[in-house]
Design a protein around this motif. Structure first.
Motif, PDB file in Angstrom:
ATOM      1  N   SER A  98       0.827  -1.217   0.000  1.00  0.00           N
ATOM      2  CA  SER A  98       0.000   0.000   0.000  1.00  0.00           C
ATOM      3  C   SER A  98       0.858   1.263   0.000  1.00  0.00           C
ATOM      4  CB  SER A  98      -0.931  -0.008   1.217  1.00  0.00           C
ATOM      5  OG  SER A  98      -0.177  -0.122   2.397  1.00  0.00           O
ATOM      6  N   MET A 120      -0.140   4.212  -2.348  1.00  0.00           N
ATOM      7  CA  MET A 120      -1.520   4.729  -2.359  1.00  0.00           C
ATOM      8  C   MET A 120      -1.479   6.258  -2.384  1.00  0.00           C
ATOM      9  SD  MET A 120      -3.701   2.411   0.255  1.00  0.00           S
ATOM     10  CE  MET A 120      -4.310   0.799  -0.223  1.00  0.00           C
ATOM     11  N   ILE A 148      -6.037  -2.483   6.391  1.00  0.00           N
ATOM     12  CA  ILE A 148      -6.982  -1.843   5.454  1.00  0.00           C
ATOM     13  C   ILE A 148      -8.391  -2.285   5.857  1.00  0.00           C
ATOM     14  CG2 ILE A 148      -7.409  -1.327   3.001  1.00  0.00           C
ATOM     15  CD1 ILE A 148      -4.731  -2.738   2.357  1.00  0.00           C
TER      16      ILE A 148
END
Ligand code: URA
Length: 209
Positions: A45, A48, A92
Motif C-alpha cells: 500500500s 496509495m 486496510i
C-alpha cells in the motif's frame, strides 16, 4: 509489464522461515501467515495516493494528508487465500472482500471457476488478489480472467512464495498485473509443488492433511 517485487523486509523473511519448517503446526502456521500478510499489506500500500485535507487539532487548523485514491477490495483465491485476508484487513479495515473459488479438473488438470462473489463496484476498486502460493500460475491467471470479465481493472497479486514458472506465466497472460511475493523460490517439482516452498498451504492452514 506490471511490477514484480520480492518484499524482503527482515521481519517478513524471518516469519516466512518459521512457516517453511515442516514441524510448524497449524496454530503457529495460521498466526504467522496472518502476521506476514499484515506486513505485506503495509508494503503493497506504499504507493496509495494522498490528498490534502483540512483538520482542526486542539491547537488550530492545518492542512494535512489523507488517502485520496480508490477504495480497496481484497480477493482471496479459495481456499488457501483465506489465510491472508485477516492480516490484510488489520491495515486496510474498510476494504471489501470478494471470493473466487476454483478446483482443478482431474482430466485436464486445469483450474475451473466454481464460485465468484465480488463487491458490486469492483471496477472502481484497487484489488489485491491473495493466494499464498504462485506455483504454475494457473489459478492466478484464471482469477485475473474472472475479475477482468466482471470489470476489474486495477489488479495486484499478493503471495507468500512464487516459482519462476508461475511469475512468467502470469506476466505473459496478464502483463498489467503487479506481483508482490515474500520469496521467489527455485522451481516446481514434478507434482507441482514449489521447491523448497512450504508444502500445501491450504492443508497447513486448515490442518487437513
Ligand atoms: N500450492 C501449494 O499449496 N503449495 C505448492 O507448493 C504449490 C501449490
Amino acid at each position: 509489464m506490471g511490477k514484480f517485487q520480492v518484499l524482503d523486509h527482515p521481519l517478513i523473511q524471518h516469519k516466512l522461515t518459521i512457516i517453511r519448517d515442516k514441524n510448524c503446526g497449524t496454530k503457529v502456521f495460521r498466526e504467522v501467515v496472518n502476521e506476514i500478510s499484515e506486513l505485506m499489506a503495509y508494503e503493497v500500500s506504499r504507493d496509495m495516493p494522498l490528498e490534502d485535507v483540512k483538520v482542526e487539532t486542539p491547537i488550530g487548523w492545518t492542512t494535512k494528508k489523507t488517502l485520496s485514491g480508490k477504495k480497496v477490495a481484497i480477493v482471496p483465491i479459495l481456499r488457501a487465500g483465506l489465510g491472508m485476508v485477516d492480516g490484510m484487513l488489520e491495515l486496510i479495515p474498510a476494504a471489501k472482500v470478494g471470493h473466487i473459488g476454483m478446483y482443478r479438473d482431474e482430466e485436464t488438470l486445469k483450474p475451473v471457476e466454481y464460485f465468484v462473489k465480488l463487491p458490486s463496484d469492483i471496477s472502481e476498486r484497487q484489488i489485491f488478489v491473495v493466494d499464498p502460493m504462485l506455483a504454475t500460475g494457473g489459478s492466478a491467471i484464471m482469477a485475473m480472467d474472472a475479475l477482468k470479465k466482471r470489470g476489474a481493472k486495477d489488479l495486484r497479486l499478493v503471495c507468500l512464495v512464487a516459482a519462476p514458472q508461475g511469475v512468467k506465466a502470469l506476466q505473459e497472460a496478464h502483463p498489467d498485473v503487479d506481483i508482490y511475493t515474500a520469496a521467489l523460490d527455485e522451481k516446481l517439482n514434478e507434482d507441482g509443488y514449489i521447491v523448497p516452498g512450504l508444502g500445501d498451504a491450504g492443508d497447513r492452514l486448515f490442518g487437513t492433511k
